[in-house]
Design an enzyme around this catalytic site. Structure first.
Site, mmCIF file in Angstrom:
data_model
loop_
_atom_site.group_PDB
_atom_site.id
_atom_site.type_symbol
_atom_site.label_atom_id
_atom_site.label_comp_id
_atom_site.label_asym_id
_atom_site.label_seq_id
_atom_site.Cartn_x
_atom_site.Cartn_y
_atom_site.Cartn_z
ATOM 1 C CG ASP A 62 72.247 -37.874 73.947
ATOM 2 O OD1 ASP A 62 71.414 -37.383 74.735
ATOM 3 O OD2 ASP A 62 73.421 -38.154 74.294
ATOM 4 C CG ASP A 109 68.550 -35.846 78.556
ATOM 5 O OD1 ASP A 109 69.478 -36.613 78.876
ATOM 6 O OD2 ASP A 109 67.687 -35.456 79.338
#
Length: 292
Positions: free
Chosen positions: A210, A212
């Site tokens: 991802d 973050d």
């Protein structure tokens, strides 16, 4: 000449290794507590391997409660010479996209609730972690990743946070814009520091899941999205690991970067002042120098 034994510490989503021969899950007793799980031993293309699921099978340990000292000590007791850490992470760089891997070579340690050293009162030691990963081992991982068709970036700074919560937006922006971190995770510290104290070569493979929370087009971290990416990353990691034995010789020469000699000048406590009980616990980690 020492025989090579590759130890793989698997992070979220990676709970085994494909293709191992003569496998057995073994219990390893450690004076530093019980490791995260049994350790899977076997061989791959004639090279000994050991696999330890960092969070335990079924994911029972949080990043804070992982028994890091017991894990590293247990791997050293088994004869592991080279540790490959595989872990999920968030990315602070647009070009380090979900599904990509990063060969980490630096850390910023923001953990605060973990035991970070094998040494202490009664046997004090200071090792250098200026360069906390082994370039030789990292290069082997990079080559294996490329051969497996993985988009893999060589070099990056890993921000180790305590967790278990993900970052606030303000923290994410600070780590990215002001601290120069490239990826963020919760488990590589104190693992890397302990591997250095145990004189083990250590390489960190960060699997990006991802962005973050800093990325304006992706929003906050979503666990469902992370799990989907984890499954794909885990298969890529298995393919990469399968290529490592051909890149690391069966007979292991001394590390050209000195990882396996990190304690040569590290122990400060005079022999007559050393705590006997602590010295006994250090038999696997530091026996090479304590019994010299």
């Amino acid at each position: 000449m020492t025989e090579t034994m590759i130890g793989v510490i698997g992070g979220s989503g990676l709970y085994d290794i494909d293709g191992l021969e003569n496998t057995a899950w073994v219990d390893v007793e450690s004076p530093w507590g019980t490791p995260s799980d049994q350790i899977l031993t076997g061989s791959l293309n004639g090279v000994k391997m050991a696999f330890l699921p960092r969070h335990g099978r079924g994911h029972v340990h949080s990043p804070t409660t992982v028994p890091y000292r017991a894990n590293i000590d247990a791997l050293k007791r088994l004869g592991v010479t080279d540790v490959i850490s595989v872990s999920a992470c968030g990315s602070f760089r647009e070009e380090y996209a979900p599904g990509h891997f990063v060969i980490v070579d630096q850390f910023i340690d923001r953990t605060f609730a973990r035991e970070k050293s094998f040494f202490g009162t009664g046997c004090v030691a200071h090792v250098s972690v200026a360069h906390p990963t082994c370039p030789r081992l990292g290069e082997a991982c990079h080559q294996a990743g490329q051969a497996a068709g993985i988009t893999i970036h060589k070099g990056g700074t890993y921000l180790a946070m305590e967790g278990p919560q993900f970052s606030t937006l303000a923290e994410s922006k600070m780590y990215r814009e002001h601290w120069g971190a490239d990826v963020i995770g919760m488990t590589n510290m104190p693992e890397a520091k302990l591997a250095r104290e145990a004189e083990l070569c250590y390489a960190s493979i960060a699997m990006v899941t991802d962005y973050d929370s800093w990325h304006p087009d992706h929003g906050e971290v979503d666990v469902n999205d992370i799990i989907k990416t984890l499954m794909g990353n885990s298969e890529k990691a298995r393919n990469m690991i399968r290529g490592l034995p051909d890149l690391l010789d069966h007979d292991r020469a001394p590390c050209p970067h000195g990882c396996d000699r990190a304690l040569d000048f590290a122990i400060m406590t005079a022999p007559e002042k050393r705590d006997a009980d602590l010295v006994a616990k250090l038999d696997a980690v530091a026996g090479r120098v304590l019994t010299a």
